[in-house]
Design a protein around this motif. Sequence first.
Motif, short mmCIF file in Angstrom:
data_model
loop_
_atom_site.label_atom_id
_atom_site.label_comp_id
_atom_site.label_asym_id
_atom_site.label_seq_id
_atom_site.Cartn_x
_atom_site.Cartn_y
_atom_site.Cartn_z
N MET A 77 5.17 -14.35 -1.86
CA MET A 77 5.02 -13.02 -0.81
C MET A 77 5.54 -11.73 -1.51
N THR A 78 6.32 -11.80 -2.23
CA THR A 78 6.81 -10.54 -2.92
C THR A 78 5.51 -9.97 -3.86
N GLN A 79 5.16 -11.02 -4.47
CA GLN A 79 3.93 -10.68 -5.44
C GLN A 79 2.61 -10.15 -4.54
N LYS A 80 2.53 -10.91 -3.59
CA LYS A 80 1.36 -10.38 -2.73
C LYS A 80 1.64 -9.06 -2.42
N ALA A 81 2.75 -8.64 -2.13
CA ALA A 81 3.19 -7.32 -1.60
C ALA A 81 2.67 -6.24 -2.81
N ILE A 82 3.15 -6.80 -3.87
CA ILE A 82 2.64 -5.65 -5.10
C ILE A 82 1.31 -5.48 -5.31
N GLU A 83 0.46 -6.80 -5.15
CA GLU A 83 -0.88 -6.83 -5.34
C GLU A 83 -1.68 -5.85 -4.30
N GLU A 84 -0.94 -6.07 -3.00
CA GLU A 84 -1.52 -4.96 -2.05
C GLU A 84 -1.39 -3.58 -2.35
N LEU B 55 4.49 5.03 -6.37
CA LEU B 55 4.76 4.35 -5.05
C LEU B 55 5.16 2.94 -5.33
N ILE B 56 4.50 2.24 -6.52
CA ILE B 56 4.80 0.88 -6.95
C ILE B 56 6.16 1.04 -7.44
N GLN B 57 6.55 2.13 -8.19
CA GLN B 57 7.81 2.23 -8.78
C GLN B 57 8.95 2.42 -7.73
N TYR B 58 8.61 3.01 -6.98
CA TYR B 58 9.57 3.20 -5.86
C TYR B 58 9.84 1.94 -5.09
N SER B 59 8.82 1.22 -4.88
CA SER B 59 8.73 -0.13 -4.08
C SER B 59 9.59 -1.07 -4.91
N ALA B 60 9.25 -1.23 -6.32
CA ALA B 60 9.88 -2.05 -7.03
C ALA B 60 11.56 -1.71 -7.39
N LYS B 61 11.99 -0.38 -7.28
CA LYS B 61 13.32 -0.12 -7.38
C LYS B 61 13.90 -0.31 -6.05
N LYS B 62 13.37 -0.28 -4.94
CA LYS B 62 14.00 -0.83 -3.73
C LYS B 62 14.21 -1.98 -3.35
N THR B 63 13.10 -2.91 -3.90
CA THR B 63 13.22 -4.37 -3.96
C THR B 63 14.23 -4.74 -5.02
N GLU B 64 14.46 -4.32 -5.90
CA GLU B 64 15.75 -4.62 -6.80
C GLU B 64 17.10 -4.36 -5.96
N ASP B 65 17.13 -3.22 -5.13
CA ASP B 65 18.38 -2.86 -4.40
C ASP B 65 18.64 -3.59 -3.32
N ALA C 127 12.01 2.52 3.02
CA ALA C 127 10.52 2.47 2.42
C ALA C 127 9.44 2.52 3.33
N SER C 128 9.71 2.13 4.70
CA SER C 128 8.55 2.34 5.41
C SER C 128 8.20 3.86 5.81
N LEU C 129 9.24 4.82 5.54
CA LEU C 129 8.90 6.20 5.81
C LEU C 129 8.72 6.83 4.42
N ILE C 130 9.13 6.48 3.60
CA ILE C 130 9.01 7.20 2.24
C ILE C 130 7.70 6.76 1.39
N MET C 131 7.38 5.39 1.73
CA MET C 131 5.99 5.29 0.89
C MET C 131 4.63 5.92 1.59
N PRO C 132 4.79 6.15 2.90
CA PRO C 132 3.45 7.07 3.18
C PRO C 132 3.66 8.39 2.73
N ALA C 133 5.11 8.85 2.79
CA ALA C 133 5.18 10.23 2.43
C ALA C 133 4.95 10.46 1.21
N ILE C 134 5.06 9.28 0.18
CA ILE C 134 4.78 9.58 -1.09
C ILE C 134 3.09 9.78 -1.25
#
Length: 796
Positions: free
Chosen positions: A622-629, A644-654, A689-696
């Motif tokens: 499901m984490t890979q499906k999220a990146i695919e989406e 956005l993907i870079q931000y998302s990956a960093k947040k997943t790491e955190d 992430a829910s707020l920053i990703m649409p802002a990006i």
Amino acid sequence: MNKELTKNADACYRLAEQKAAQYFKSLYVQLKQKTYVPVLTEDIQSWKQNHIHYPLFSFFSRFSRGKKKSDSMGYDNYIQWLEYTGKLDNYLDRSISYIFMRDLGKALDSPDTQTRIRRVVDSLKNHLTQSTAKAREDKTETISMAGLYRLAQKEGIESTMIWVINKLKTVSLNIPKGIDAEQAQRKLIKIIAGVIMHVFEELGEGISSEERTQKLDEAIRLGYSYGLTYPFIDDLLDAKVLSSKEKKQYSDLIRTTLITGSVPELGEWTGKNADLIRYIHSELREAFEYIKDHQRPEKMKSFFEQSYVFFHSQEVDRVKNLSNPNYTNEEIYIPIILKSSFSRLIARSVISAPEDEGFENRTFFYGIYNQLADDFADMFDDMKEGAVTPYTYYMKYHDKRLDLINPFELYWAVISELIHNVYHSDTKTCEVILDRAINGLKRFKARLGVQKYNEVMDLFGSGNLKFNRLIQNMVRKADDVDFFDKLLRDHIITILKNERKEQEDFLDTIQTVRDQVNSILHIPKVDNDALSKDPIIDAANYSLEGGGKRLRPIMTWVMGVNEYGLNKSAIFPLLRSLEYMHTASLIFDDLPSQDNASIRRGRPTLHRVYSSAIAELTGLFMTQKAIEEQASLDEFDSRTVLKLIQYSAKKTEDMCKGQVMDLNSKGQLLTLEQLNRICFYKTGIAFEASLIMPAILAHAKEFEIEALKKFAYHAGIAFQIKDDLLDVEGDLTLLGKPIGQDFENNNSTFVSILGQEGAKKAMWEHYCLAVEALQEVPRNTTFLKHLLNYIVNRDH
């Protein structure tokens, strides 16, 4: 019930009734002889000198005085306008003077009272000018939960504020259909404020901060305890909620309590409202015991006597029927004199205030004035409900009963009595009472419209045409003489109405968007896929179908579509990715190697249904499906999607780091700072992430992104604290998972570190910080504000 006690209570009532009868008789004489007319005519002629400006000066006065309506300007703007035009001092002086006279029973000609009024006016003016200026600058409400909590912090009564917030929430949830919940809530808040005023009045100059905190804590709890009687005794017995048999049973229970001084057991309740009555009985018993425990022994007797007179006079009034044409004037007015005066006397008895010379006498005579003004304003609503008041009864029977007293004329007789016999012709008292009377008629006329108002006056003002013409002249020509308590009341009502509408819109949005999100989450199988028979997709869909709140994709949808104007179909992949990532984190959390949870979202956890291996692989899948989406956001430019993907990956790491921190903390005593960090990594990051990703995607400015991050940080921690509280206070059936897991697993939580009270304070602190962060976001943040309210008030 003890017959001797009943006899004593009845004797007490008869004594009060005799006093009320004497008062009524003196008013009746004034009315019949019209002695009040020349006296008040002179008062009004003097009053109008400061309130009517003649045409010669009208051009100048339009610029120097201005004429604004508080209802057209709004609360904050009106306060600002009063300050700008130099009217605020006089406005507050008459408002506070009136409150001292009405609620505190003070004589305005007392030098001590004048000093106290001036002190309150200065303090209130300073607060209003600062708070309204800040509200205009920040575009925030001057009255809000965050503002009230900040005020409580200054006084050291945060726990009390949390307690009363929870109490008011519970009361609101338990007010049955048939009772106006908004009105009941407002009345309860008003009583609490009234008791606080009495306590403030008793605080001495040299009082220590500890004693002040204790007194304010008691005032709020006593105010709630006394105020609770209005929705759950007065309103309940007036409404059509209980059957006749239930009303009799309930009324007897209240009467027994007031006569004996102790709340009897409820016993068997055979009516359909058994659950409601059980809750009310429990809550009123707790309130009653609190009041008793805080009564001075020498005040106990008068408290019970006043309470009995108040209750019994209400009961006498309550059983009246508008279809009965035979009530005497005494039967109509004496219970009103009693209930209107004793309701105010009790407020002072509740706090065991020391004897105040003349207070009881002034309050007794004052009550009917306020009651007649309220009944006049509500006459058409009362008539619609079939309630017997002096105005509804006169409207129905004036042409059949020539002996009936005209309540509008009696109202002016009461005013004359108060000004000249109770307050000894004091100039300021005369000014304030006439201000209030004319203001009340102005408000009534504005609400009713000129035509309807004139029809009312044709009926009630016909007894003395010349005097009535004088009154109506004042209503037409006099400057507005409004009062702060009315402005504040209207402002609170507006806030409550807006809050309710916003709350309804919030819940509608949640449901609508949740349905949309749920409709796009299912992961289809590809028929020609060699793995289509593998259970991993079934396992993923099992986890997705668990009925989650979907808060994260909902936040993204609302901000992305409503605030940034993004195409909703274009961000569907982003919504899926957020929920896939969140669900994956829950799968990993529940594993035996981590939290070893057996239930999630009301169903067995994934590893219980399949296996730990399948659960682990499903989480990774499901984490890979999220990146695919995220990579399929093809309506946005590639640089933005890459960011956005870079931000998302960093947040997943955190988030992974946060989970490791959490696992390593098992059985360890964490500091608050460590817990905050873990909590942000585990919960706050997902909110962020829910707020920053649409802002990006919308290319929002950096300062806005930082403000949203700040909001998410505090909202996430508040969310986690609430989860920790629910783990010790929650209901298994509502939560969908066992309670007490943190304790069993020896986890450090906000509750284990701070205790329940400390955790609640911390939650409200983060709530306030989140609200304050929203003030920096240049968008409509109503949804996020209500999301915060949901976070701290939810029960699952």
